[in-house]
Write a protein that holds these residues in place. Structure first.
Motif, PDB file in Angstrom:
ATOM      1  N   ARG A   3      25.665  42.564  46.043  1.00  0.00           N
ATOM      2  CA  ARG A   3      26.770  41.858  45.378  1.00  0.00           C
ATOM      3  C   ARG A   3      27.018  42.428  44.000  1.00  0.00           C
ATOM      4  NH1 ARG A   3      26.342  39.894  49.856  1.00  0.00           N
ATOM      5  NH2 ARG A   3      27.105  42.004  50.172  1.00  0.00           N
ATOM      6  N   LEU A   4      25.943  42.841  43.344  1.00  0.00           N
ATOM      7  CA  LEU A   4      26.081  43.439  42.024  1.00  0.00           C
ATOM      8  C   LEU A   4      26.888  44.733  42.137  1.00  0.00           C
ATOM      9  CD1 LEU A   4      25.046  42.113  39.558  1.00  0.00           C
ATOM     10  CD2 LEU A   4      22.964  43.472  39.671  1.00  0.00           C
ATOM     11  N   ASP A   5      26.566  45.516  43.167  1.00  0.00           N
ATOM     12  CA  ASP A   5      27.348  46.731  43.409  1.00  0.00           C
ATOM     13  C   ASP A   5      28.801  46.354  43.676  1.00  0.00           C
ATOM     14  OD1 ASP A   5      25.230  48.375  43.065  1.00  0.00           O
ATOM     15  OD2 ASP A   5      24.803  48.654  45.205  1.00  0.00           O
ATOM     16  N   ASP A   6      29.002  45.290  44.446  1.00  0.00           N
ATOM     17  CA  ASP A   6      30.368  44.848  44.738  1.00  0.00           C
ATOM     18  C   ASP A   6      31.114  44.504  43.457  1.00  0.00           C
ATOM     19  OD1 ASP A   6      30.014  45.115  47.443  1.00  0.00           O
ATOM     20  OD2 ASP A   6      29.462  43.014  47.766  1.00  0.00           O
ATOM     21  N   LEU A   7      30.390  43.833  42.538  1.00  0.00           N
ATOM     22  CA  LEU A   7      31.056  43.379  41.319  1.00  0.00           C
ATOM     23  C   LEU A   7      31.462  44.548  40.427  1.00  0.00           C
ATOM     24  CD1 LEU A   7      29.126  40.162  40.261  1.00  0.00           C
ATOM     25  CD2 LEU A   7      31.382  40.381  41.295  1.00  0.00           C
ATOM     26  N   SER A   8      30.772  45.667  40.570  1.00  0.00           N
ATOM     27  CA  SER A   8      31.188  46.810  39.743  1.00  0.00           C
ATOM     28  C   SER A   8      32.142  47.719  40.522  1.00  0.00           C
ATOM     29  CB  SER A   8      29.956  47.593  39.288  1.00  0.00           C
ATOM     30  OG  SER A   8      29.274  48.090  40.415  1.00  0.00           O
ATOM     31  N   SER A   9      32.536  47.281  41.682  1.00  0.00           N
ATOM     32  CA  SER A   9      33.435  48.108  42.508  1.00  0.00           C
ATOM     33  C   SER A   9      34.843  47.517  42.489  1.00  0.00           C
ATOM     34  CB  SER A   9      32.924  48.123  43.954  1.00  0.00           C
ATOM     35  OG  SER A   9      33.359  46.949  44.609  1.00  0.00           O
ATOM     36  N   PRO A  10      35.806  48.216  43.070  1.00  0.00           N
ATOM     37  CA  PRO A  10      37.170  47.672  43.102  1.00  0.00           C
ATOM     38  C   PRO A  10      37.261  46.353  43.873  1.00  0.00           C
ATOM     39  CG  PRO A  10      37.175  50.002  43.649  1.00  0.00           C
ATOM     40  CD  PRO A  10      35.749  49.594  43.600  1.00  0.00           C
ATOM     41  N   ALA A  11      36.273  46.064  44.715  1.00  0.00           N
ATOM     42  CA  ALA A  11      36.341  44.832  45.499  1.00  0.00           C
ATOM     43  C   ALA A  11      35.988  43.600  44.677  1.00  0.00           C
ATOM     44  CB  ALA A  11      35.409  44.932  46.701  1.00  0.00           C
ATOM     45  N   ALA A  12      35.592  43.818  43.419  1.00  0.00           N
ATOM     46  CA  ALA A  12      35.092  42.712  42.608  1.00  0.00           C
ATOM     47  C   ALA A  12      36.042  41.526  42.571  1.00  0.00           C
ATOM     48  CB  ALA A  12      34.814  43.203  41.199  1.00  0.00           C
ATOM     49  N   THR A  13      37.310  41.819  42.306  1.00  0.00           N
ATOM     50  CA  THR A  13      38.256  40.721  42.137  1.00  0.00           C
ATOM     51  C   THR A  13      38.393  39.925  43.425  1.00  0.00           C
ATOM     52  OG1 THR A  13      39.986  42.265  42.652  1.00  0.00           O
ATOM     53  CG2 THR A  13      39.583  41.833  40.340  1.00  0.00           C
ATOM     54  N   LEU A  14      38.139  40.626  44.515  1.00  0.00           N
ATOM     55  CA  LEU A  14      38.279  40.013  45.827  1.00  0.00           C
ATOM     56  C   LEU A  14      37.149  39.035  46.102  1.00  0.00           C
ATOM     57  CD1 LEU A  14      40.140  40.753  48.251  1.00  0.00           C
ATOM     58  CD2 LEU A  14      38.276  42.169  49.059  1.00  0.00           C
TER      59      LEU A  14
END
Lengths: 772, 200
Positions: free
Chosen positions: A136-147
């Motif tokens: 999830r941390l990786d997700d938050l630093s990725s373009p998917a974060a806002t999603l």
């Protein structure tokens, strides 16, 4: 009859017709559901077919494509249309590729741990949570974060996304701008209707509903919405057939009226002669209303066709009128023969009543009532209305010549055996199968529609409408458990490309046992709290961030397992409920198959299941039903023939005379069959019905030609009446024979050929008249 | 100071902003190193990643992360694809992440030197301090501006140096671009980064 009395009778008759019409208009319930015209199913597969015909999940799917605008615009339209249809109770499922988190509604959200397979091979411990949180941390630093940002506190393992993936169609089309697109740049949607697929009337409403929703969308101009799928096809085929039949009907009615005007030169006679047939039709409908709760559309279509026989009654009366003679007197002379004709037709049609098939019973009630009403009104009402002054057709010079010609024709004794032999040879060497069992071949769809359907179906991975996997168990839970057990072997078949995709009920809802097993694996609040703390060590998440998650897990531990009934409140539960049906104290699960490549592999899978799993071939089963149906019609015909022989022999009080009537009729009927078969025509139910009508007409010709009055003028009148009947039948049915729609052509061609053969053979096989 | 005269509505300023954006354009593919710090309410400390941003021409953008773990995200045809080592690719629609759409719009317009496109999506405020400049982009769509906030791009001469995206919920992400990418502090704060971006 006095002038005033005549008017009174006419008014009374018209009033009675109006009354019947009003009853028909008010009370007639026409059913278009094909099932009510089918015979009672005999095998379990047939029963399932009857229940599922049009109600199986696959046959209720409509495939939609929006085209004609730039992609972005189409994507917006697709989203708006889907949103509108999801509000509409006429549709149980609307898919357009957009991720729909609302598919699992708020109240059911805690169930995600029981529905998702994650916990089957995973403990919800610190190690698992740590791995998830790092992701999830990786997700938050990725373009998917806002999603994903909004989901995290409640669902850090993204169970909702896993479920959404599981529930999206197994083989999805390309997604652009968040919705499905075909390679041809159309936005694609899948809509499941609540209405059965093969009930054209209900499908018309479902399709209209979609069209109206589309037309209400803002800025839909320039974009076109096209449909495909079984429901849409049944609507198209119906409209096409009806449209053609009506058009041909209008043209041939004009021709028919002109012909009668030419033959009788009296508008009054013409209008009056329409009264018996109108009475017949209305009385037939009212008889149906009284005897049956619903009248089938096909009964009416077949019934009106068969009532064509009754049009002959007034024609006979008009042709047989003598100059200066009262119409009532003319009819009285004619009546014994007419009564024989009416009675024999009624007897023949009555045989249908004994067939035990709902649609045919209705047909019998309709035609017998109609023929009796037409016959008796022709005998007792019509003559009292006809104008007193008539022009006697017997004096017409062309008729004299025609009669002389007919009389001069040879009556070779070798003709009947020769014709019989020719027919037998033609039947023996005819190409192709004898019977046409595929009813849909009679109302074929335009090729481009079928091609588009195949393309959309492949793009959307929409299920095949031909095959259905049927799982049987004692209860719903048994079906779900069976479906779970079946999943691995079906996945293996998908991997081997025996089939592209399989959709089983357990895809939407696991059995209670599985849910409870998952429930037992959920940690209690204290254990989960400890695991979360451990997992969060050294990760930057705020303390307490995952409290909503802990609450959901705790709730999931205590929830009663989700049953199909509880699930049914949500859109996905609706989808599931179309896959589970209860019958005779046990339950069936319906699995849909997409892209079946290896039927044998699926059959093999089914055969290893001890009868718990069956592969239902809807097409083969439907054809077996048609075969049963035809067998019953043929049996009915056999009985009818026997009764007919008996009736004619009794009426004529002579076997020899009965032979003169029945032989040409039988021979002509076989000749029609032989000629059609030799031309490569496969015989369908519609051909059979048309043959019966032609035989009814042929019976009239033979009866009247056989009648020997010894009066040359009367013989000329008989010829005139028969010629008018033949000409009008050829006019009406000859037009149908040119129709490009096979079902109309089948009826038109058969009756036209029949009328021609019956006419020729009844002249050539009639005895020479005694010259008076 | 020049910045005192700067005003979004002044025509000469609009002209200056257009000129600036046009001067930033470069042929595709254009690549630049980046280091990003994300400040989120959910997190006690900011997340820092670094890698390379590439404009591949058209509406296609690639964001490659090298540190702390490798990940490649591409945006093409309205679809975002994320590939992470050892995991299955994830796809989602750009439409579902409007912030990303704005980022794409601003980035593509800047690297393409396409002032018209930038003006189509954003209200532009232009501040110049000698060679230094800041473009403040506010989405024209009011609803979007309310939920998403705005983007500030700082630069020097023809080089954009910083991209700051302020979200409406208070979260902030700051991308240090080009040569500045190497200058991310070990423990970045919002204030320190703002200062870093605006002083050259």
């Amino acid at each position: 009859m006095r002038h005033g009395g005549r008017w009174l009778l006419l008014v009374a008759w018209l009033a009675a017709l109006a009354l019947l019409g009003a009853v028909a208009w008010q009370r007639l319930r026409v059913s278009t559901d094909l099932r009510s015209f089918m015979p009672a199913p005999a095998t379990p597969d047939q029963r399932l077919l009857m229940e599922q015909l049009g109600e199986g999940p696959g046959s209720r799917l409509l495939l939609l494509a929006i085209a004609g605008q730039p992609g972005e615009r189409l994507a917006t339209l697709s989203r708006q249309l889907a949103a509108a249809l999801r509000q509409d109770p006429r549709y149980t499922q609307v898919l357009n590729g957009s991720f729909d988190i609302g598919a699992l509604d708020e109240r059911l959200l805690p169930y995600r741990y029981l529905l998702s397979p994650t916990l089957d091979h995973q403990r919800m411990d610190a190690a698992f949570l740590r791995d998830e949180l790092e992701q999830r941390l990786d997700d938050l630093s990725s373009p998917a974060a806002t999603l994903l940002k909004g989901l995290l506190p409640r669902d850090p393992t993204l169970e909702v996304l896993k479920l959404a993936e599981r529930w999206s169609p197994p083989k999805s089309p390309e997604t652009r701008d968040g919705v499905w697109f075909s390679a041809q740049d159309e936005a694609l949607l899948l809509v499941q209707t609540r209405a059965p697929g093969f009930d054209p009337e209900a499908q018309v409403q479902a399709i209209d509903g979609i069209r109206q929703a589309f037309d209400r969308l803002p800025d839909h101009g320039g974009a076109t919405l096209t449909f495909s799928g079984p429901g849409y096809f049944s609507v198209v085929a119906n409209a096409q057939t009806r449209g053609q039949a009506e058009w041909i009907g209008r043209v041939s009615t004009v021709g028919f009226v002109l012909l009668l005007l030419l033959a009788y030169r009296s508008i009054g006679s013409l209008l009056l002669s329409a009264l018996p047939i109108a009475s017949a039709a209305l009385a037939g409908i009212v008889a149906l209303i009284v005897s049956f709760p619903q009248v089938h559309g096909i009964t009416l279509a077949f019934g009106f066709t068969l009532l064509g026989v009754a049009q002959e009654y007034p024609i006979r009366v008009l042709s047989h009128r003598r100059a200066g003679e009262d119409a009532v007197q003319s009819v009285r002379d004619l009546w014994p023969l007419l009564l024989t004709a009416i009675a024999s037709a009624c007897i023949a049609y009555l045989a249908f009543y004994a067939s035990g098939v709902g649609g045919l019973e209705q047909l019998a009630v309709f035609t017998v009532t109609g023929l009796l009403v037409a016959g008796f009104s022709t005998r007792y009402l019509l003559p009292r209305l006809l104008p007193a002054r008539v022009h006697d057709v017997a004096a017409m010079p062309w008729l004299l010549r025609a009669r002389r010609l007919a009389e001069a024709l040879p009556r070779p004794r070798w003709l009947p055996p020769l014709v019989a032999l020719a027919a037998a040879i033609m039947l023996a060497v005819a190409p192709g199968p004898f019977w046409q069992n595929d009813l849909s071949a009679l109302t074929p769809l335009p090729k481009d529609l079928l091609l588009r359907d195949a393309r959309l179906r492949a793009d959307l991975g929409a299920p095949d409408v031909r095959y259905l996997l049927v799982l049987q168990a004692v209860d719903e839970q048994g079906v779900l458990a069976l479906s779970e057990r079946l999943e691995p072997s079906l996945e293996a078949l998908v991997a081997r490309h025996a089939v592209d995709a399989v959709e089983l009920p357990s895809r939407y809802l696991p059995s209670v046992a599985v849910q409870q097993a998952r429930q037992r694996r959920l940690p209690d609040r204290a254990t989960l709290g400890q695991a979360l703390r451990e997992a969060q060590q050294g990760l930057p998440f705020q303390p307490g961030l995952f409290a909503p998650f802990a609450d959901d897990v705790e709730q999931a531990r205590q929830l009663p397992a989700l049953t199909p009934a509880r699930f049914a409140a949500s859109p996905l539960g609706q989808r599931l409920s179309t896959m589970l049906v209860s019958r005779d104290g046990h339950w069936l699960g319906l699995g849909t198959l997409s892209g079946v490549h290896d039927v044998a592999a699926l059959r093999a899978l089914a055969s290893q299941s001890d009868g718990m799993v069956r592969l239902l071939d809807l097409k083969a089963t439907a054809e077996s039903l048609v075969v049963d149906y035809r067998t019953r019609i043929l049996h009915a015909l056999l009985v009818a023939t026997a009764l007919l022989v008996l009736a004619i022999a009794l009426a004529l009080r002579s076997l020899r005379r009965a032979w003169h009537v029945l032989a040409p009729m039988t021979l002509a009927t076989f000749l029609v069959l032989a000629v059609e078969r030799a031309a490569g025509v496969e015989i369908s139910l519609f051909h059979l019905v048309a043959l019966i009508l032609a035989a009814g007409l042929g019976l009239h010709y033979a009866l009247f030609f056989e009648r020997d009055t010894g009066d040359a003028a009367e013989q000329r009148r008989t010829l005139h009446a028969t010629l008018v009947c033949v000409a009008s039948a050829l006019l009406v049915f000859g037009m149908l024979a040119w129709s490009p729609i096979p079902v109309l052509r089948a009826i038109g061609l058969t009756v036209s050929l029949g009328v021609a053969f019956h006419f020729c053979l009844s002249i050539l096989m009639a005895p020479h008249a005694r010259q008076g | 100071m020049l910045s005192l005269c700067a005003n979004a509505s002044a025509p000469e300023d609009t002209a200056a902003a257009r000129e600036l954006v046009a001067s930033l354009g470069r042929p595709a593919p254009a690549r630049t190193a980046f280091t990003e710090a994300r400040f989120m309410k959910m997190l006690a400390q900011p997340l820092v990643v670094s890698g390379e941003l590439a404009w591949l021409g058209g509406d296609r953008l690639e964001r490659r992360v090298d540190h702390p773990s490798r990940e490649i995200s591409t945006i093409a045809d309205g679809e975002v694809t994320q590939q992470r080592e050892g995991r299955e690719a994830r796809h989602f629609s750009l439409r579902r992440a409007p912030q990303l759409q704005l980022l794409l719009d601003s980035f593509v317009a800047l690297l393409g030197g396409d002032a018209a496109r930038l003006e189509q999506s954003f209200l532009i405020r232009h501040d110049a301090r000698g060679e230094d400049w800041t473009l403040s982009l506010t989405p024209r769509d009011a609803a979007l501006a309310r939920t998403i906030g705005h983007i500030d791009i700082d630069g020097h001469g023809r080089e954009p140096r910083c991209l700051r995206m302020q979200e409406a919920d208070g979260d902030l992400s700051v991308d240090l671009l080009g040569t500045l990418a190497a200058k991310m502090p070990v423990a970045p704060t919002r204030e320190a980064l703002a200062a870093l971006c605006q002083d050259s």
